[in-house]
Design an enzyme around this catalytic site. Structure first.
Site, PDB file in Angstrom:
ATOM      1  N   ASP A  38      15.450  17.003  28.779  1.00 20.73           N
ATOM      2  CA  ASP A  38      14.907  16.348  29.962  1.00 20.73           C
ATOM      3  C   ASP A  38      15.671  16.707  31.232  1.00 20.73           C
ATOM      4  O   ASP A  38      16.724  17.349  31.200  1.00 20.73           O
ATOM      5  CB  ASP A  38      14.944  14.826  29.778  1.00 20.73           C
ATOM      6  CG  ASP A  38      13.779  14.312  28.941  1.00 20.73           C
ATOM      7  OD1 ASP A  38      12.873  15.113  28.660  1.00 20.73           O
ATOM      8  OD2 ASP A  38      13.791  13.126  28.583  1.00 20.73           O
ATOM      9  N   LYS A  58      10.881  15.400  33.463  1.00 19.08           N
ATOM     10  CA  LYS A  58       9.887  14.597  34.171  1.00 19.08           C
ATOM     11  C   LYS A  58      10.533  13.998  35.410  1.00 19.08           C
ATOM     12  O   LYS A  58      11.593  13.409  35.348  1.00 19.08           O
ATOM     13  CB  LYS A  58       9.366  13.471  33.278  1.00 19.08           C
ATOM     14  CG  LYS A  58       8.624  13.971  32.051  1.00 19.08           C
ATOM     15  CD  LYS A  58       8.053  12.830  31.252  1.00 19.08           C
ATOM     16  CE  LYS A  58       9.138  11.996  30.622  1.00 19.08           C
ATOM     17  NZ  LYS A  58       8.599  10.908  29.790  1.00 19.08           N
ATOM     18  N   GLY A  89      18.496  12.107  28.333  1.00 22.25           N
ATOM     19  CA  GLY A  89      19.617  11.508  29.039  1.00 22.25           C
ATOM     20  C   GLY A  89      19.841  10.078  28.561  1.00 22.25           C
ATOM     21  O   GLY A  89      18.899   9.374  28.206  1.00 22.25           O
ATOM     22  N   GLY A  90      21.107   9.633  28.538  1.00 18.72           N
ATOM     23  CA  GLY A  90      21.399   8.266  28.106  1.00 18.72           C
ATOM     24  C   GLY A  90      21.171   8.068  26.624  1.00 18.72           C
ATOM     25  O   GLY A  90      21.586   8.876  25.797  1.00 18.72           O
ATOM     26  N   THR A 119      24.426   4.828  26.923  1.00 18.63           N
ATOM     27  CA  THR A 119      23.419   4.525  27.924  1.00 18.63           C
ATOM     28  C   THR A 119      24.056   4.440  29.318  1.00 18.63           C
ATOM     29  O   THR A 119      25.259   4.228  29.458  1.00 18.63           O
ATOM     30  CB  THR A 119      22.675   3.232  27.574  1.00 18.63           C
ATOM     31  OG1 THR A 119      21.570   3.069  28.464  1.00 18.63           O
ATOM     32  CG2 THR A 119      23.587   2.014  27.690  1.00 18.63           C
ATOM     33  N   MET A 164      16.523   2.950  36.752  1.00 17.31           N
ATOM     34  CA  MET A 164      15.443   3.647  37.458  1.00 17.31           C
ATOM     35  C   MET A 164      15.124   3.007  38.802  1.00 17.31           C
ATOM     36  O   MET A 164      13.988   2.671  39.107  1.00 17.31           O
ATOM     37  CB  MET A 164      14.192   3.732  36.578  1.00 17.31           C
ATOM     38  CG  MET A 164      14.409   4.557  35.315  1.00 17.31           C
ATOM     39  SD  MET A 164      13.014   4.530  34.183  1.00 17.31           S
ATOM     40  CE  MET A 164      13.252   2.953  33.372  1.00 17.31           C
ATOM     41  N   ALA A 193      25.860   8.273  37.903  1.00 14.31           N
ATOM     42  CA  ALA A 193      26.968   7.708  37.124  1.00 14.31           C
ATOM     43  C   ALA A 193      27.583   8.736  36.188  1.00 14.31           C
ATOM     44  O   ALA A 193      26.875   9.462  35.494  1.00 14.31           O
ATOM     45  CB  ALA A 193      26.468   6.506  36.324  1.00 14.31           C
TER      46      ALA A 193
END
Length: 454
Positions: A38, A58, A89-90, A119, A164, A193
C-alpha cells in the site's frame, strides 16, 4: 495445504519506520513470491525483498486499485500457486480492511494467515512520549476514524485516538466540540508518526478550532488529559535527520541519528530502454546472471510479454546462483551454462573473480531492487553490468519526495548520486550540512549546486 495451492499472508508493516517490521513479517517477506503493498508502506522497506512487487496504493479521491481489484489480484496470484504477501501500513485489523480480504480468500478457498503489525496509535505514542494510558490519568483508550466529520464518534474513554484525520484540523476540532467535548480538552496531532518527518501540534481543542491548520496524511489526532505528559524534548525529536544518498549508512550507526536512505538506483533505471534493446538484440553475446529463482521466473514472464523466444538466445550464457535458481531454469527447459554456488552478493563476486569472468556484458534481471555493491564489484572486473527491471510496475507510484526542511545533513556517496539528486531537487536549503565520500563527489556537488563544503 493442497498441492500446488497458493498461500496468502496478510501482514502489518507498522506505522512508517521500516525497522518496526516484526521479525516474523521480515522472514515471510523474504520467502514469498509476490508482495502487494500500500501507499503507506515505504519503498525503503519494500526494496529489501526480492519478490515481485505490485503497488496497490490507495489515496484520497484517487485509488490506484479499488478494494475489489486488490482482492482479485491476491486470489489471482494465489491460484497460480504463489506465496502472496498483502503488506499494509500499521496493523491489518485496525482500520486496515484485513477482514474484507480474509472473507474474500475464504470464499475462494485460499489458505492464509495474519501477521499483526504495530498500529499507528502505538507508534505515535512511543515516538512522541504521549502515553495512551497512565495511572490516575487514563485507564481506557478508544480508536476511531476521523471521518466523515458529520458522523464522528466520541466514545466514553479517557483517551481517544482518531485515525485518518484527512480534513483541516480546525474542522475536526469543530466537529468534536459540536459533539460535546470541552474546548479546554487537551489535543495532539501527529503527522507521519515514526518517520523522519514526524511533526506534532499540541494544545487544546479550542486553540485548534481557531487555528487554520491543515492536516497532512498520514495523521492521527489524540484527545485526553494524558497529553499533559507530553514532553517537548522527546527522544525522537532530539535526533539529527541524515539523508544518505547511495551507500554509507554505517557512518551514522549510533543513537544520535535518524537515517533517511535515498537510493541512487533510479540513476541506473535511466538505462532501461538501452537494456531492453540489448536483450532484444539476441545476436549479441550476453551473460544473464540470475541471483535467485524469482529473477528466473520474472525474466521468463518478461520474455512472454515482449514476444521473445528463449530458444533464440544462442550466444547467451545462462548463469543461475544457487540450486533454487538452477531448478527454476530447468522448469523452463534451459540447462544452465554456468552455476554459482553462492548465497550473498559478496560470495557471487568471489566466485566470479575465481572464474576469471571479465569483459562480459552482464544483464541481471531483478524486481526493481538494484544491488549497488554487486554492480560496483563486477564493474571493477571490467564487466558491463546492467540491471533489467522485469517486475510488474504500477503506472503511478507513491510520491516519496524527501522533505528537505526536515533534514539536518546530507551525505553523497558518489558523483552519480549527486547528479540524480540534482534532477529531483534544484537546491539544498542552507541549514543542511553536506558531506561527501571523496574528492570527485566534492567537485560534482560544488559544481552542480554552486556551493562549498563545510
Amino acid at each position: 495445504m493442497k498441492d500446488n495451492a497458493g498461500y496468502v499472508y496478510i501482514i502489518g508493516a507498522g506505522p512508517g519506520d521500516p525497522e518496526l517490521l516484526t521479525v516474523k513479517a521480515e522472514r515471510v517477506l523474504h520467502e514469498v513470491d509476490v508482495i502487494l503493498y500500500d501507499n503507506l508502506v515505504s519503498s525503503e522497506l519494500v526494496g529489501q525483498f526480492d519478490a515481485l512487487k505490485i503497488y496497490t496504493g490507495k489515496r484520497k479521491d484517487k485509488h490506484h486499485f479499488a478494494q475489489d481489484a486488490i482482492n482479485q489480484e491476491i486470489v489471482f496470484h494465489a491460484k497460480l500457486g504463489r506465496k502472496v504477501a498483502r503488506l499494509k501500513g500499521g496493523d491489518p485489523y485496525v482500520f486496515g480492511r484485513g477482514g474484507e480480504e480474509i472473507a474474500f480468500l475464504r470464499k475462494h478457498g485460499i489458505e492464509y494467515e495474519i501477521i499483526p503489525g504495530i498500529t499507528a496509535a502505538h507508534g505515535a505514542s512511543a515516538y512522541t512520549e504521549i502515553p495512551l494510558t497512565i495511572r490516575h490519568v487514563s485507564s481506557s483508550v478508544a480508536f476511531c476514524t476521523g471521518h466523515p466529520l458529520d458522523k464522528i464518534h466520541v466514545p466514553d474513554a479517557d483517551t481517544i485516538v482518531y485515525y485518518m484525520v484527512a480534513s483541516s484540523a480546525s474542522d475536526v476540532a469543530e466537529a468534536l466540540i459540536g459533539k460535546g467535548k470541552e474546548e479546554k480538552t487537551k489535543v495532539a496531532i501527529v503527522q507521519n508518526a515514526t518517520r523522519y518527518n514526524q511533526k506534532i501540534f499540541a494544545g487544546t481543542l479550542g486553540e485548534l478550532r481557531n487555528k487554520d491548520k491543515k492536516v497532512v496524511s498520514p495523521a492521527l489526532l489524540i484527545l485526553g488529559e494524558n497529553i499533559t505528559e507530553f514532553i517537548d524534548d522527546y527522544w525522537f525529536g532530539k535526533k539529527k535527520r541524515v539523508l544518505i544518498a547511495g551507500k554509507g549508512v554505517n557512518r551514522y550507526e549510533n543513537d544520535e541519528y535518524v537515517v533517511v536512505r535515498y537510493s541512487c538506483n533510479d540513476f541506473k533505471h535511466n538505462e532501461q530502454e538501452h537494456v531492453k534493446e540489448k536483450v532484444e538484440d539476441i545476436s549479441e553475446e550476453l551473460m544473464l546472471l540470475f541471483p535467485d529463482k524469482y529473477a528466473v521466473r520474472y525474466f521468463f514472464n518478461y520474455l512472454f510479454e515482449q514476444d521473445l523466444n528463449v530458444g533464440d538466445f544462442v550466444n547467451t550464457v545462462f548463469c543461475p546462483v544457487g540450486t533454487a535458481a538452477s531448478a527454476e531454469l530447468l522448469k523452463h527447459g534451459v540447462l544452465p551454462d554456468l552455476c554459482l554456488d553462492a548465497g550473498t552478493s559478496e560470495e557471487i563476486v568471489v566466485e566470479m573473480k575465481s572464474l576469471g569472468i571479465t569483459d562480459e556484458s552482464i544483464v541481471i534481471p531483478c524486481s526493481g531492487f538494484i544491488d549497488d555493491y554487486l554492480v560496483d564489484e563486477l564493474t571493477s572486473l571490467k564487466n558491463s553490468v546492467i540491471f533489467l527491471d522485469v517486475s510488474v510496475q504500477p503506472s503511478s507510484t507513491p510520491d516519496e519526495r524527501i522533505e528537505l526542511d526536515c533534514i539536518d545533513e546530507i551525505y553523497f556517496s558518489s558523483p552519480e548520486c549527486v547528479r540524480l539528486f540534482k534532477t529531483m531537487y534544484t537546491e539544498i536549503p542552507e541549514k543542511i550540512t553536506v558531506r561527501t565520500a571523496d574528492s570527485k563527489t566534492d567537485v560534482e556537488y560544488m559544481t552542480l549546486f554552486d556551493a562549498s563544503l563545510v
